[in-house]
Scaffold this motif. Structure first.
Motif, PDB file in Angstrom:
ATOM      1  N   MET A 160       4.930   0.499  20.573  1.00 58.47           N
ATOM      2  CA  MET A 160       4.220   0.066  19.337  1.00 58.47           C
ATOM      3  C   MET A 160       4.931   0.669  18.123  1.00 58.47           C
ATOM      4  O   MET A 160       5.308   1.826  18.154  1.00 58.47           O
ATOM      5  N   ASP A 161       5.117  -0.105  17.099  1.00 63.06           N
ATOM      6  CA  ASP A 161       5.874   0.446  15.971  1.00 63.06           C
ATOM      7  C   ASP A 161       4.983   1.264  15.035  1.00 63.06           C
ATOM      8  O   ASP A 161       3.748   1.238  15.137  1.00 63.06           O
TER       9      ASP A 161
ATOM     10  N   ALA B 120      -3.961   1.224  13.100  1.00 64.26           N
ATOM     11  CA  ALA B 120      -5.062   1.431  14.044  1.00 64.26           C
ATOM     12  C   ALA B 120      -6.096   2.443  13.523  1.00 64.26           C
ATOM     13  O   ALA B 120      -7.233   2.444  13.984  1.00 64.26           O
ATOM     14  N   GLY B 121      -5.703   3.246  12.540  1.00 63.00           N
ATOM     15  CA  GLY B 121      -6.662   4.245  12.063  1.00 63.00           C
ATOM     16  C   GLY B 121      -6.768   4.309  10.549  1.00 63.00           C
ATOM     17  O   GLY B 121      -7.363   5.240  10.004  1.00 63.00           O
TER      18      GLY B 121
ATOM     19  N   ALA C 277      -4.598   1.287   2.461  1.00 63.14           N
ATOM     20  CA  ALA C 277      -4.084   2.663   2.490  1.00 63.14           C
ATOM     21  C   ALA C 277      -2.640   2.721   2.975  1.00 63.14           C
ATOM     22  O   ALA C 277      -2.058   3.800   3.072  1.00 63.14           O
ATOM     23  N   ILE C 278      -2.060   1.561   3.296  1.00 67.11           N
ATOM     24  CA  ILE C 278      -0.699   1.520   3.844  1.00 67.11           C
ATOM     25  C   ILE C 278       0.176   0.650   2.947  1.00 67.11           C
ATOM     26  O   ILE C 278      -0.079  -0.536   2.772  1.00 67.11           O
ATOM     27  N   LEU C 279       1.204   1.257   2.340  1.00 62.02           N
ATOM     28  CA  LEU C 279       2.111   0.506   1.473  1.00 62.02           C
ATOM     29  C   LEU C 279       3.459   0.380   2.177  1.00 62.02           C
ATOM     30  O   LEU C 279       4.028   1.381   2.614  1.00 62.02           O
ATOM     31  N   THR C 280       3.955  -0.858   2.259  1.00 60.83           N
ATOM     32  CA  THR C 280       5.234  -1.063   2.950  1.00 60.83           C
ATOM     33  C   THR C 280       6.250  -1.824   2.104  1.00 60.83           C
ATOM     34  O   THR C 280       7.430  -1.858   2.458  1.00 60.83           O
ATOM     35  N   ASP C 281       5.817  -2.453   1.017  1.00 59.00           N
ATOM     36  CA  ASP C 281       6.738  -3.174   0.142  1.00 59.00           C
ATOM     37  C   ASP C 281       7.790  -2.195  -0.407  1.00 59.00           C
ATOM     38  O   ASP C 281       7.443  -1.239  -1.104  1.00 59.00           O
TER      39      ASP C 281
ATOM     40  N   THR D  56      -0.015  10.241  14.786  1.00 60.54           N
ATOM     41  CA  THR D  56       0.968   9.158  14.912  1.00 60.54           C
ATOM     42  C   THR D  56       2.381   9.685  14.674  1.00 60.54           C
ATOM     43  O   THR D  56       3.306   9.385  15.429  1.00 60.54           O
ATOM     44  N   ALA D  57       2.517  10.471  13.634  1.00 64.96           N
ATOM     45  CA  ALA D  57       3.838  11.019  13.303  1.00 64.96           C
ATOM     46  C   ALA D  57       4.364  11.888  14.444  1.00 64.96           C
ATOM     47  O   ALA D  57       5.541  11.840  14.789  1.00 64.96           O
TER      48      ALA D  57
END
Lengths: 454, 454
Positions: B1-2, B9-10, B15-19, B57-58
């Motif tokens: 899983m990436d 998942a949590g 809350a997650i920025l990927t741009d 996760t990290a």
């Protein structure tokens, strides 16, 4: 080659004590109920190089080392273990520098607290930390236990005055950490890690201490209360209103009566709690008047402000005599050191009284009330096994109560042997694991003061 | 899983920025000359559980994590590394409790310093640490860098106000350390270890902070000197005589001229150094008069005491504008942070002037003079490779000078990326080995802010 011969290779003869009658007298600090072993040897080095030699020897031969200052500690942290080297730092007692511009002193660990205090006073400076044992205790011991005192409510504890340290590590290497400067943030704060580490991470051989300008002499008041709850309400009001007393102490009924009995101080027997407040501000009389009014509002039946330094000393005498007076109540005492948020102080005192009743014991309490730091002192007959057991159990109940109120098992006396079972309870498993990990970094062979703290 | 899927998942989507255009804007703090990598993702958790999920996760995926506050840092400690998770704490910005009796505040790390300061003021309380960036910087960042400010000469740095912490460890476990009480010595001081650790030991998710009673408003004076040496002599006299200024700042000629040029403040061009002193005591005018006389005795050509708060603000304005004014001198600046014993301050300033001459550079100095903490600011043209090289070399010379004078490479800005080569020089090999050992205890996989400090 045996231990003594190896030690002799780097130490003068008079620095090595081996007569069991003599070494036995180094087995204990001042704590009740703490086992102590028999040391193999007591060494009294005078130089850093000698301390390094001792630690190299201990590492080579895997011999445990118990560092000692003046042995006035109250947790058994300086108690010997069987076959150990007792490393007493009392002969390293030079004040190396007092610098009024940088407001620092550089000292060896064996300097007596009161000696340093007086020496810096001569330069118009002030070293605040003042444990009750300040006439006998050493700066190295103060650093080892991060000790406090009466002045902490305004000036904080020893930790806040330690800027830098020279430390001989378990393997004999010399570490210099911290700074001589007012500020510094270069890397992790190793200096602070050593403060309160009870000799378990290294041997402090030199300290750079921060000093304050000497404040004006303090003026005190005494206030009598019909209940500890009322006295605690006054404490909360004084602190919430932004006052900065240089001392804010509380004595409970048991303490008052013990002092009355010993010294005929004439404190009224109806007094349930005595609050002592002092100010070292430019206008202490005005501060005392304001604080006196808050005491009256909280229910004080009598408020007596001193008008002179001599009157102040007289008022504070009752507090100073408390422990001595309580020691006369029974053959033995155990002094506790639970610190709670000051907003929970009344609950702590009421709870302690209930514990005394539950175990049918005399427990006198004096407290650094401004810090929420109570010293419940259990008085018991050491020759009576049942009373001794009850004393021990009441002590546990007092610590449990402190934790339940959001407090700590030790405000200023440390963990040592006395409270090591309780330390794990306060820290929790994650905290203990990290603390053990740190211990291993500094002392992988576990030779420094084994059996203490954890 | 990436990585992103695992984080989802949590964590809620927002809350997650990927741009990359957005995440790229999180790559840097405010430091010049520090490389920054490209983050894989920026996460903005709002709860402790979310931070735990991120760290778990990290750890599972062995991805480095760079914790960030408001990114006002001056050492590159918050700069991204390639492929890292940038963990921004800015959304965890609640003030959980302000307690006037216990004189504490409990806060999340994203609370802005000024927001906390104003909130506690409403309760008659005072949170002293005041970095120049106090309107933007966060408490979590202040803790990470153990930051200082103008008030430190009287009130000390951030470290002295952090009583207890909740920290999410590298593997996602939650540690609670320290206390809510005024005192406490249970075990090694883990709390203090986290302060100034630049996010390399854990993620602070909650802090218990000590507060002071709010002092009276301060009153300032400005004194003009014909040399920095004379101004430093005044600083030494003021501190040696036991004064307790709430601020004691120095500006050198270059700083004065830059401010004059930007704001036409009319400071006389012949002034080689300007000293600013303030008192928040009950009788500030009397303190200012005494300090003014010491300035005159040390050679001040003019002493201007303020009589009102508004006049004080006007005097302090020059100091507040210094960095902005110096930033206008050339296209880029590098601000240093060397702290020396205050008795060596004159040598530090003279030496810095000599370094500016040697490299043919403009270096303006403002200093928290009472603490011996100088901020030499190298002004240079970033488009000119030779001038940039000289700027970098002069910076090294300044740190070398600081160490030579018994000082530290960083009084309050931290090590980060900018000074990591220099940290080893200050600590020495034994110190570095112990610090690395501590890092391994907390972060055995080395995923927390790698490449910083060491």
């Amino acid at each position: 080659m045996d231990l003594i011969a190896r030690l002799r290779a780097g130490l003068p003869g008079e620095a090595i004590l081996t007569d069991p009658d003599v070494t036995g007298s180094y087995a204990n600090d001042m704590t009740s109920f703490c086992e102590a072993g028999t040391p193999a040897v007591v060494v009294l080095p005078r130089t850093v190089e000698q301390v390094q030699h001792i630690m190299r020897t201990a590492t080579e031969l895997r011999v445990p080392v118990v560092p000692q200052g003046a042995r006035t500690g109250l947790s058994g942290a300086a108690n010997a273990s069987d076959g150990c080297i007792v490393l007493s730092l009392v002969k390293m007692d030079r004040i190396i520098e007092i610098n009024p511009v940088d407001r620092i002193a550089v000292v060896e660990p064996g300097v007596i607290n009161a000696v340093l205090s007086r020496a810096v006073n001569e330069h118009g400076l002030y070293y605040p930390p003042d444990p009750s044992s300040w006439e006998e205790c050493s700066i190295g011991g103060n650093i080892g236990t991060a000790s406090g005192g009466l002045c902490c409510v305004k000036y904080g504890v020893t930790a806040e005055y330690v800027l830098g340290l020279d430390v001989v590590l378990a393997d004999g290497r010399l570490l210099t950490c911290g700074r001589r400067t007012a500020k510094g943030v270069a890397g992790y704060d190793l200096t602070r890690l050593f403060v309160g580490s009870e000799g378990s991470l290294g041997i402090v051989v030199r300290a750079v201490l921060a000093l304050k300008p000497e404040p004006p002499g303090q003026l005190a008041l005494a206030a009598e209360f019909p209940s500890t709850a009322a006295a605690c309400e006054a404490v909360c009001e004084i602190m919430a209103r932004g006052h900065a007393p240089s001392l804010l102490e509380l004595m409970d009924r048991t303490s008052i009566r013990a002092v009355n009995e010993m010294a005929q101080m004439g404190l009224p027997d109806s007094t349930e709690a005595l609050l002592l407040a002092a100010f070292d501000t430019p206008e202490p009389a005005a501060d005392l008047a304001a604080v006196g009014a808050l005491c009256t509002a909280a229910g004080a039946t009598e408020v007596v402000p001193a008008e002179t330094a001599a009157e102040s000393d007289l008022l504070l005498q009752a507090r100073r005599l408390t422990l001595t007076a309580l020691e006369r109540v029974k053959s033995a005492t155990m002094i506790d050191d639970v610190c709670v948020p000051r907003s929970r102080l009344a609950e702590m005192l009421d709870g302690t009284a209930a514990i005394a009743e539950k175990y049918d014991l005399t427990i006198g309490v004096c407290a650094h009330a401004g810090d929420g730091n109570t010293h419940p002192t259990v008085c018991f007959d050491a020759a009576d096994p049942d009373e001794s057991r009850r004393a021990r159990e009441s002590f546990d109940d007092i610590m449990a109560l402190g934790l339940q109120l959001g407090g700590t098992i030790t405000g200023e006396h440390g963990v040592g042997v006395l409270k090591k079972e309780w330390l794990a309870r306060e820290l929790g498993p994650v905290g203990v694991e990290l603390q053990r990990g740190i211990k291993e970094v500094f002392d992988p062979l576990g030779i420094l003061n084994p059996g203490k703290l954890f």
